[in-house]
Write an enzyme that holds these catalytic residues in place. Structure first.
Site, PDB file in Angstrom:
ATOM      1  N   ASP A  11       0.829  -1.214   0.000  1.00  0.00           N
ATOM      2  CA  ASP A  11       0.000   0.000   0.000  1.00  0.00           C
ATOM      3  C   ASP A  11       0.864   1.265   0.000  1.00  0.00           C
ATOM      4  OD1 ASP A  11      -2.063  -1.761   0.091  1.00  0.00           O
ATOM      5  OD2 ASP A  11      -3.075  -0.887   1.798  1.00  0.00           O
ATOM      6  N   ASP A  14     -11.998  34.171 -36.348  1.00  0.00           N
ATOM      7  CA  ASP A  14     -11.322  32.876 -36.455  1.00  0.00           C
ATOM      8  C   ASP A  14     -12.095  31.796 -35.708  1.00  0.00           C
ATOM      9  OD1 ASP A  14      -8.608  31.662 -37.412  1.00  0.00           O
ATOM     10  OD2 ASP A  14      -9.006  30.806 -35.435  1.00  0.00           O
ATOM     11  N   GLY A  30      -9.320  28.069 -37.290  1.00  0.00           N
ATOM     12  CA  GLY A  30     -10.329  28.391 -38.297  1.00  0.00           C
ATOM     13  C   GLY A  30      -9.745  28.537 -39.678  1.00  0.00           C
ATOM     14  N   LEU A  31      -8.707  29.337 -39.799  1.00  0.00           N
ATOM     15  CA  LEU A  31      -8.105  29.599 -41.085  1.00  0.00           C
ATOM     16  C   LEU A  31      -7.544  28.302 -41.673  1.00  0.00           C
ATOM     17  CD1 LEU A  31      -7.636  31.934 -42.954  1.00  0.00           C
ATOM     18  CD2 LEU A  31      -5.422  32.326 -41.851  1.00  0.00           C
TER      19      LEU A  31
END
Lengths: 541, 419
Positions: A36, A287, A422-423
């Site tokens: 443990d 964008d 985006g572009l």
């Protein structure tokens, strides 16, 4: 018995360790077998802590079971006290020691140590890590602050107007997802409102700090999973109100500012400035048009999942197609949130169930934990991590809060990073099938991920070229659900197959799958160009 | 073996008890499931067991793993559900999901041992339903009975009685080795004319090596006490040897087999010479940096004594303390004989006392587990994660340089960093 491949949460004593390790001046004596002690490495490796967690394990072995494990516990507790000289001692058992019923609390009481002792009862066969953390924090607060509580029914005195308002920040722990930086960010935010922070707990607090929690005017509950129970007790015993909004995202941070301003009796305006964060403008800038309507799947602890859904819907313009949590304790809250998005919440701690949900919903972005990162990687879907369980990557060297206004900036970058910009997406459409820019070329933002082998469905038509990243993703999702939806009997005629190739590669896989699903649902055996456009009309958003 | 009593007194050998900072035997599943490619390991245990394996596996979530945990819950404990029925249900569910599995291990844990869940009866019962498609075996990886690498020992010992029978004289190499190392050894034995040679565990459960009175076996790992005993019960005879770590260790290990097979010295020298020479050449690159450096071992894998021998004899390092979780006096006798006289060997652990000794010694490099490494680095000590010594190919001639490099790199890092 439950078959488990991966777990979202550890056992409850790991939660107790997160409290003990976060605090100063406490020590935790844990009745547990050898092995443990692996738990130490969670803190020293994942979080890169420079100290061992303040935990001593009895590490009993089989031969001890025949003799006296209770005596072993007492010796261990006494020696730990002498060596580490803590100001308070936590005692408890892990799963195996729970079965041998040695009563660590009673045994420690018998030692008569001159410090407060917090006995922890954490049922390992029913409960999990976050519950263990909440229960431990609550017991610590109760034991250390309890003796200072006013008599029941005492009204809380109004703040002396000459003194600045002050609050406690409750919830940050060791191994917490960005807790380190969230505390800094929220402390700064409170300072702009003229609110002082009295105690941050458990992270960094000593037992004496816990004892004076009642002195603050109110409590900021940053992580309800850990601090809600203790905060409710403080409200009951000390008349301290607590915040209910978690400042994750711009909207929630503004709500939080208004809430604390009201609790503190101050003007919220200084912390509501439009220029406090870049997220709103970044999301409105052109964008980000490509973000609009992207389908996201969200899974994590309840607090982060619910907050992520709000951010996704209101601050990115995404469509939330899946929302879930492994925090069963907060299932109600997550269900209520899911309703807002017209979906049903997924409440489960079964990794396989989450995987099949992701596969079936075919999201364009997964916001999840490290587990979902692996699911998304396998399915080829972009993913950002929003919640524990933590990984070494969730402890970046840089300042990277999730909460407050800077947190919103970090969230914007983190979520957008795995997606195409985006572009970029626009150019792909323009240049599609260009000889230097074809679907066999891996997208640069996916870095070293190599193009994968075409799925069986694509193999016949695309044998000569490797399948594209994104299309392969959607098309090759290796799930029973996907397979069931496209019985082998459905075929494509040559014309339809040719038409399919005209669809940009990064959505072609989805188009193929949607068309096949449409065909299956409508009993179409051979897909024609007509079927393709029928399906497009059917699924088009 | 008399060799043991002859050599041990030369060392300062003592045992200590206290808190142990070691893994339990379940951890062995991490490398065993990579080694036996059609085996699945089902731990019958608690959420802690599941969390341990996942944390130890950490970065290895690439594919659906061939291990899982049947997590015992309060219904099983309260007797509301029959644990055996539950286990049958989970195993059926698992095998339906994974038709590619040919060997299933039910792996006992601390909780399953304490509640006395009889996994050997369960394995027998389930075998009736699933054989011959799937063999079902059991062993214990519980922390109350096993430490770290003893999990592999328990696993192999559970397989030993089921190995096919042979009367042929053959060599068996025992202990999981990376495939690349196995292939290197296979080529060396072939060139020496030793054979047939089998490796245990095999890469697939359908290729279990045969064993019988003609079998001579070499241990590739120092932690296989029960496996060696179980093979002995099958009539196999162990060839005592140092372990194949470093040029010297590898040559001595090969020599032990060569002697048993009466390989001519000339042929032995011709076959092993190039490898031995290559190993020495690659070691020489690290000797300048490592010679004279003082090393301290915390107990971890039982590989500590052979590693200490390698570091002291082939790289000139000084041994301050060699901690080991267990010391098999007989299997390690040839290794202990090669340690410098007076080496402090400590069996067992009291981690706090040991940390005190380590701080007092201020060694140049500390070999320790992941729980201790960063805290010691923060105190200004240089550390080597011991777990890497189990996960990395280190055996044999071609890996001797890599093994030395594992120790040189942390020292190198400290030299380079100016922050």
């Amino acid at each position: 018995m439950k078959l488990t491949l991966w777990t979202y949460e550890g056992p409850p004593h790991i939660g107790a360790m997160r409290i003990a390790t976060a605090m100063q001046g406490v020590h935790y004596v844990l009745h547990a077998p050898q092995g443990d002690t692996y738990a130490d490495l969670l803190f020293t490796m994942i979080e890169r802590r420079d100290r061992r967690p303040p935990v001593t394990y009895t590490t009993f072995q089989a031969r001890d079971l025949g003799s006296d494990t209770a005596e072993l516990f007492k010796t261990t507790a006494r020696e730990a006290y002498e060596r580490f000289q803590p100001e308070a001692l936590l005692v408890g058992a892990s799963c195996t020691a729970e079965l041998i019923q040695d009563d660590p609390g009673g045994l420690t009481a018998a030692l008569g140590l001159p410090i407060p002792v917090v006995p922890l009862e954490l049922p390992a066969y029913q409960k999990k890590e976050n519950w263990g953390a909440a229960e431990t924090f609550y017991q610590v607060v109760r034991t250390l602050a309890g003796p200072l509580a006013p008599p029941p029914g005492t009204a809380r005195a109004a703040r002396d107007p000459a003194r600045r308002p002050r609050c406690n920040i409750l919830g940050p722990t060791a191994l917490g997802f960005r807790h380190r930086d969230d505390v800094v960010e929220i402390t700064k935010l409170l300072a702009t409102l003229g609110i002082d922070v009295a105690v941050v707990a458990p992270a960094g607090a000593r037992p004496a700090d816990i004892a004076r929690l009642g002195e603050a005017d109110f409590n900021v509950v940053l992580y309800p999973e850990v601090a809600m129970q203790a905060a409710k007790w403080l409200t009951r015993m000390f008349g301290q109100p607590a915040t209910t909004v978690v400042p994750l995202g711009v909207g929630a941070t503004r709500d939080f500012v208004r809430e604390v301003a009201q609790l503190a009796g101050v003007d919220p305006t200084p912390a509501l400035g439009e220029d406090a964060t870049r997220l709103p403008w970044y999301s409105r800038s052109v964008d980000s048009t490509y973000l609009t309507g992207k389908r996201v799947f969200i899974f994590g602890d309840a607090t982060h999942a619910v907050a992520a859904a709000r951010i996704a819907a209101e601050e990115f313009g995404f469509t939330v197609v899946g929302l879930g949590t492994y925090s069963r304790e907060f299932a109600r809250e997550v269900r209520a949130a899911a309703e807002k998005y017209g979906i049903e919440a997924l409440i489960t701690d079964d990794y396989l169930e989450v995987e099949s949900a992701v596969a079936a919903l075919h999201p364009e972005l997964v916001l999840g934990t490290q587990m979902e990162r692996h699911i998304a990687k396998r399915l080829g879907v972009p993913c950002a991590v929003i919640s524990a369980p933590v990984h070494v990557q969730d402890f970046p060297a840089r300042y990277a809060p999730q909460m407050g206004y800077e947190g919103a900036n970090v969230v914007f970058d983190t979520w957008v990073h795995p997606l195409m910009m985006g572009l970029e997406e626009h150019l792909i459409t323009m240049f599609r099938e260009d000889f230097e820019f074809h679907d066999g070329a891996a997208a640069s933002h996916l870095g070293t991920v190599a193009a994968r082998a075409p799925s069986a469905a694509l193999a016949d038509v695309q044998a000569s070229r490797p399948a594209p990243q994104l299309a392969a993703v959607t098309a090759s999702a290796p799930t029973a659900a996907a397979a069931a939806a496209t019985p082998a009997t459905i075929g494509w005629d040559a014309e339809a197959e040719k038409e399919l190739q005209k669809i940009p590669f990064f959505v072609r896989g989805k188009a193929r799958r949607n068309t096949e699903r449409y065909a299956a649902e409508n009993g179409v055996a051979t897909i024609t160009v007509g079927t393709l456009y029928d399906a497009k009309a059917h699924f088009g958003r | 073996m008399s060799a043991a009593s002859e050599f041990v007194p030369l060392q300062q050998l003592r045992s200590e008890r206290g808190q142990r900072a070691v893994f339990c035997g379940l951890t062995g599943i991490i490398w065993l499931h990579r080694k036996i490619q059609d085996a699945f390991f089902l731990v019958v245990g608690s959420r802690t067991c599941a969390h341990l394996i996942q944390s130890a596996a950490g970065v290895m979530i690439f594919a659906e793993p061939r291990f899982a945990t049947a997590i015992i819950d309060d219904r099983d404990l309260a007797g509301l559900a029959d644990a055996n029925d539950e286990l049958d249900r989970v195993v059926t569910q698992l095998l339906e999901r994974r038709p590619d599995i040919r060997l299933l291990f039910l792996v006992g844990s601390c909780p399953s041992e304490v509640i006395k869940l009889d996994l050997s009866r369960a394995a027998t019962r389930l075998s009736k339903s699933f054989e011959p498609r799937v063999r079902i075996r059991n062993y214990s990886g519980s922390g109350i009975e096993t430490t770290f690498t003893q999990g592999e020992d328990a696993c192999l010992a559970a397989l030993a009685p089921t190995l096919p029978v042979t009367a042929e004289k053959s060599l068996l190499v025992v202990g999981a080795l990376p495939d690349v190392v196995e292939d290197q050894f296979r080529r060396l034995f072939a060139a020496l004319g030793i054979g047939p040679v089998n490796f245990f565990p095999p890469r697939r459960s359908t290729e279990l090596p045969p064993v019988g009175p003609g079998t001579r076996f070499l241990l590739a790992q120092p932690f296989l006490a029960d496996t060696a005993r179980a093979l002995g019960e099958r009539g196999a005879v162990q060839i005592p040897a140092p372990f194949p770590l470093g040029a010297e260790g590898t040559t001595a290990w090969l020599q032990a087999a060569a002697t048993e097979w009466h390989v001519e010295p000339g042929r032995f020298a011709a076959v092993t010479g190039p490898g031995h020479e290559r190993a020495q050449r690659s070691l020489s690159r690290h000797r300048d940096q490592l010679a004279g450096k003082r090393v301290f071992f915390f107990p971890d894998s039982q590989l500590e004594v052979p590693l200490a021998r390698f570091l002291s004899r082939e790289l000139g390092m000084q041994l301050t303390e060699v901690g080991t979780p267990y010391l098999h006096r007989e299997h390690l006798a040839p290794e202990l004989a090669l340690l410098p006289e007076g080496t402090k060997v400590v069996e067992g652990q009291h981690v706090d006392n040991q940390l005190d000794r380590c701080r007092a010694e201020r060694p140049d490099i500390v070999v320790c587990g992941l729980g201790l490494a960063n805290p010691l680095e923060a105190e200004g000590l240089t550390t080597k994660w011991s777990i890497e010594l189990v996960f990395t190919p280190i055996h044999g001639y071609e890996q001797a340089g890599d093994l030395a490099e594992l120790f040189a790199r942390p020292l190198n890092r400290r030299l380079r960093l100016a922050v």
